[in-house]
Design a protein around this motif. Structure first.
Motif, short mmCIF file in Angstrom:
data_model
loop_
_atom_site.label_atom_id
_atom_site.label_comp_id
_atom_site.label_asym_id
_atom_site.label_seq_id
_atom_site.Cartn_x
_atom_site.Cartn_y
_atom_site.Cartn_z
N GLU A 219 0.83 -1.20 0.00
CA GLU A 219 0.00 0.00 0.00
C GLU A 219 0.87 1.26 0.00
O GLU A 219 0.59 2.23 -0.71
CB GLU A 219 -0.91 0.00 1.23
N GLY A 220 1.95 1.25 0.78
CA GLY A 220 2.85 2.40 0.83
C GLY A 220 3.54 2.66 -0.49
O GLY A 220 3.66 3.81 -0.93
N LEU A 221 3.98 1.58 -1.15
CA LEU A 221 4.63 1.73 -2.46
C LEU A 221 3.66 2.26 -3.51
O LEU A 221 4.04 3.09 -4.36
CB LEU A 221 5.22 0.39 -2.89
N GLU A 222 2.43 1.77 -3.46
CA GLU A 222 1.43 2.24 -4.42
C GLU A 222 1.15 3.73 -4.25
O GLU A 222 0.97 4.46 -5.23
CB GLU A 222 0.14 1.43 -4.27
N LYS A 223 1.13 4.19 -3.00
CA LYS A 223 0.91 5.62 -2.74
C LYS A 223 2.07 6.45 -3.27
O LYS A 223 1.88 7.54 -3.81
CB LYS A 223 0.71 5.86 -1.24
N GLN A 224 3.29 5.93 -3.11
CA GLN A 224 4.46 6.64 -3.65
C GLN A 224 4.38 6.75 -5.17
O GLN A 224 4.73 7.78 -5.75
CB GLN A 224 5.75 5.91 -3.26
N ALA A 225 3.91 5.67 -5.81
CA ALA A 225 3.85 5.64 -7.28
C ALA A 225 2.78 6.58 -7.83
O ALA A 225 2.86 7.02 -8.99
CB ALA A 225 3.61 4.22 -7.76
N GLU A 226 1.78 6.87 -7.01
CA GLU A 226 0.68 7.72 -7.47
C GLU A 226 1.15 9.09 -7.96
O GLU A 226 0.54 9.68 -8.85
CB GLU A 226 -0.35 7.91 -6.34
N LYS A 227 2.23 9.61 -7.37
CA LYS A 227 2.67 10.96 -7.71
C LYS A 227 3.17 11.08 -9.14
O LYS A 227 3.29 12.18 -9.68
CB LYS A 227 3.75 11.42 -6.73
N TYR A 228 3.44 9.93 -9.77
CA TYR A 228 3.91 9.95 -11.16
C TYR A 228 2.77 9.74 -12.17
O TYR A 228 2.98 9.91 -13.38
CB TYR A 228 4.96 8.87 -11.38
N VAL A 229 1.60 9.36 -11.68
CA VAL A 229 0.51 8.96 -12.58
C VAL A 229 -0.26 10.17 -13.11
O VAL A 229 -0.62 11.08 -12.35
CB VAL A 229 -0.47 8.01 -11.85
N VAL A 230 -0.49 10.17 -14.41
CA VAL A 230 -1.39 11.14 -15.04
C VAL A 230 -2.66 10.37 -15.39
O VAL A 230 -2.66 9.53 -16.29
CB VAL A 230 -0.77 11.76 -16.31
N LYS A 231 -3.73 10.65 -14.68
CA LYS A 231 -4.97 9.89 -14.84
C LYS A 231 -5.63 10.16 -16.20
O LYS A 231 -5.70 11.30 -16.66
CB LYS A 231 -5.95 10.26 -13.73
N GLU A 232 -6.13 9.10 -16.82
CA GLU A 232 -6.99 9.17 -18.01
C GLU A 232 -6.39 10.02 -19.15
O GLU A 232 -7.10 10.73 -19.85
CB GLU A 232 -8.36 9.74 -17.64
N GLU A 233 -5.07 9.91 -19.36
CA GLU A 233 -4.47 10.76 -20.38
C GLU A 233 -4.91 10.37 -21.79
O GLU A 233 -5.09 11.24 -22.65
CB GLU A 233 -2.94 10.76 -20.27
N PHE A 234 -5.06 9.07 -22.05
CA PHE A 234 -5.58 8.65 -23.36
C PHE A 234 -6.91 9.34 -23.64
O PHE A 234 -7.11 9.95 -24.69
CB PHE A 234 -5.81 7.13 -23.39
N ALA A 235 -7.84 9.18 -22.69
CA ALA A 235 -9.20 9.71 -22.87
C ALA A 235 -9.18 11.22 -23.03
O ALA A 235 -9.93 11.78 -23.85
CB ALA A 235 -10.08 9.30 -21.69
N ASP A 236 -8.35 11.90 -22.25
CA ASP A 236 -8.28 13.36 -22.32
C ASP A 236 -7.78 13.83 -23.69
O ASP A 236 -8.31 14.79 -24.26
CB ASP A 236 -7.37 13.90 -21.22
N ILE A 237 -6.76 13.16 -24.21
CA ILE A 237 -6.22 13.54 -25.53
C ILE A 237 -7.28 13.35 -26.60
O ILE A 237 -7.50 14.22 -27.46
CB ILE A 237 -4.95 12.73 -25.86
N TYR A 238 -7.95 12.20 -26.57
CA TYR A 238 -9.00 11.95 -27.56
C TYR A 238 -10.12 12.97 -27.45
O TYR A 238 -10.61 13.51 -28.45
CB TYR A 238 -9.56 10.53 -27.40
N ALA A 239 -10.56 13.27 -26.22
CA ALA A 239 -11.66 14.21 -26.02
C ALA A 239 -11.29 15.61 -26.53
O ALA A 239 -12.11 16.29 -27.16
CB ALA A 239 -12.02 14.27 -24.54
N ARG A 240 -10.06 16.04 -26.28
CA ARG A 240 -9.62 17.37 -26.73
C ARG A 240 -9.55 17.45 -28.26
O ARG A 240 -9.58 18.54 -28.82
CB ARG A 240 -8.25 17.71 -26.14
#
Length: 494
Positions: free
Chosen positions: A131-152
């Motif tokens: 759980e701690g490692l997953e929280k650390q990794a979250e800071k690098y994640v850009v959520k839903e970037e595929f969907a955002d690019i397509y929508a734009r």
């Protein structure tokens, strides 16, 4: 002209155009196969400046090993998470954390696999570390970037779905954005990163609880299919059993991904405002250099012939439901086309035999339907589903259905029934081809399952050759007690 007439005329014109288009489909579909095995199907239609782009991978839940159940469905989720370029702020910094997460998860899975001999303290420590490692990794994640690019960029309908037979990714977008699509999808095919894997596992487990474990209708379907297939993997749920999901790992998923989600197992359909020659050049540019994976091996196991009726009961807080299924062959068996005719004789429209008898005349049921499932690549089931109308019971509805199935063995299909079926098939085919997405779906589906998209053209021709004697023979051969599977929901006593 009033609104109803306007809509009716518009619909008639649309369907007329679609019928005309369907008649010339043989000449309109352009095919191109890349050296790496990817099949490209194109249809040029300039009705609007848009395209539908579908990619179907010929791998689904039926292709999973026993320790991989649920993997194809979970991968469908994971392939929205991004690549080494998309979905991350800094992949170079993120990668070591992802490796630590997987190493910790592997230790946790190994300890949990000991079951009652597992050390609770070790499990708790590893869970906390993960759980701690997953929280650390979250800071690098850009959520839903595929969907955002397509929508734009004007994209719509961005989605995916997994079945027993395959996995498909879809998008509708402006035709001048096709190169953007090719860049994104070729990147995903080569460099997908399964970040947030164990977080997404929790999402899938919740989906399973909501749609199956806590939903009587979902539990009925899942149990019915599992009971019908003793040996063949068609019996396993696409989402996996809960204990299957618990022991999936990113390592397993990456192996499955790299082996099978590759050009040689992919069919691409691009339908809409395109120039086929330019589209081929574009696809070659972005996808041509991708290495092929392993061909998906055929499922070797065959379901043993059923030797007696199987009955399944699910008790739940829901209204009664009934399902009756019979094992049957799939295409290209000639009998599969006969079952298409039987399906429409029994349940297609208000004049169909089961609808007229159960819903209109006897008023035993509120609805009745028939279909083939759970897949089409291997022998499957012909299924009749019905919802009793209170105060009538599933027993009454089952008896009435069986009575109509017996009629099929002795009462010939009429010429009027066959003509009505052919008319309905023509209408449905035309309706499905009226949109770019509908045509792209059919092209990829039938190329994958039937081996050729030309099934779209051949299907109605083969149905037209079905005779009353064929219907009677197939009904006598398959609609037997020993080949029957029955499942019901029984309302939980208060």
């Amino acid at each position: 002209m009033n609104r109803v007439i306007t809509i009716t005329v518009a619909l008639a014109l649309t369907l007329s155009a679609a019928i005309s288009f369907g008649a010339g489909l043989e000449d309109r579909v352009r095919e191109h196969t890349l050296k790496n095995g990817m099949k490209l199907l194109m249809v040029e239609r300039h009705t609007s400046p848009t395209v539908a782009a579908w990619i179907r991978f010929k791998v689904g839940s039926v292709d999973e090993r026993s320790d991989e159940r649920g993997l194809a469905h979970l991968l469908e989720h994971m392939l929205f998470k991004g690549t080494q370029k998309l979905g991350t702020k800094d992949f170079k910094a993120e990668k070591p954390l992802l490796d630590k997460i997987e190493a910790t998860a592997q230790k946790l899975m190994a300890e949990r696999a000991k079951r009652e001999k597992a050390d609770p303290k070790v499990v708790a420590e590893l869970e906390k570390e993960l759980e701690g490692l997953e929280k650390q990794a979250e800071k690098y994640v850009v959520k839903e970037e595929f969907a955002d690019i397509y929508a734009r960029n004007g994209g719509s309908g961005y989605n995916a779905f997994t079945s027993k037979d395959g996995t498909t990714y879809i998008i509708n977008l402006p035709s001048n954005k096709l190169e953007l699509w090719a860049a994104i999808e070729s990147d995903r095919m080569q460099h997908a990163v399964l970040r947030e894997f164990y977080t997404e596992m929790k999402v899938v487990k919740e989906e399973r609880r909501r749609s199956y474990d806590a939903e009587p209708e979902g539990k009925l379907w899942e149990t019915f299919i599992a009971d019908a297939f003793n040996a063949h993997p068609y019996g396993q749920p696409t989402i996996g059993w809960m204990s299957d999901i618990d022991f999936l790992t990113r390592t397993k998923a990456e192996r499955f991904l790299h082996e099978y989600y590759a050009p040689n197992n992919a069919i691409m359909a691009i339908v809409g405002d395109i120039d086929p020659a330019r589209t081929i050049a574009l696809v070659e540019k972005f996808f041509g250099g991708i290495k092929p994976g392993k061909p998906v091996p055929p499922v070797a196991v065959e379901e043993p012939v059923q030797q007696g009726e199987k009955r399944t009961e699910v008790i739940g807080d829901a209204e009664p439901e009934l399902m009756i299924g019979f094992h049957k062959p799939t295409l290209p068996s000639p009998d599969d086309y006969v079952f298409d005719v039987i399906d429409m004789i029994l349940t297609n429209g208000r004049t169909s035999r089961l609808y007229r008898k159960l819903v209109q005349e006897k008023q035993l049921a509120t609805s009745v339907s028939a279909f083939s499932a759970p897949g089409s690549r291997y022998p499957n089931l012909f299924i009749i589903g019905a919802t009793p109308r209170a105060p009538h019971t599933v027993t009454e509805v089952e008896a009435a259905i069986n009575e109509e199935l017996e009629r099929l063995k002795t009462e010939p299909m009429t010429a009027a029934e066959l003509q009505q079926i052919l008319n309905q098939l023509e209408f449905e085919e035309s309706r499905q081809m009226a949109t770019n997405g509908g045509l792209a779906r059919n092209l990829t589906e039938y190329e994958a399952v039937a081996g050729t998209w030309r099934y779209l053209i051949e299907h109605r021709q083969k149905v037209a050759k079905v005779t009353p004697a064929d219907v009677e023979r197939v009904a006598r051969q398959y609609f037997t007690k020993e080949n029957r599977n029955v499942a019901v929901i029984t309302k939980k006593n208060q």
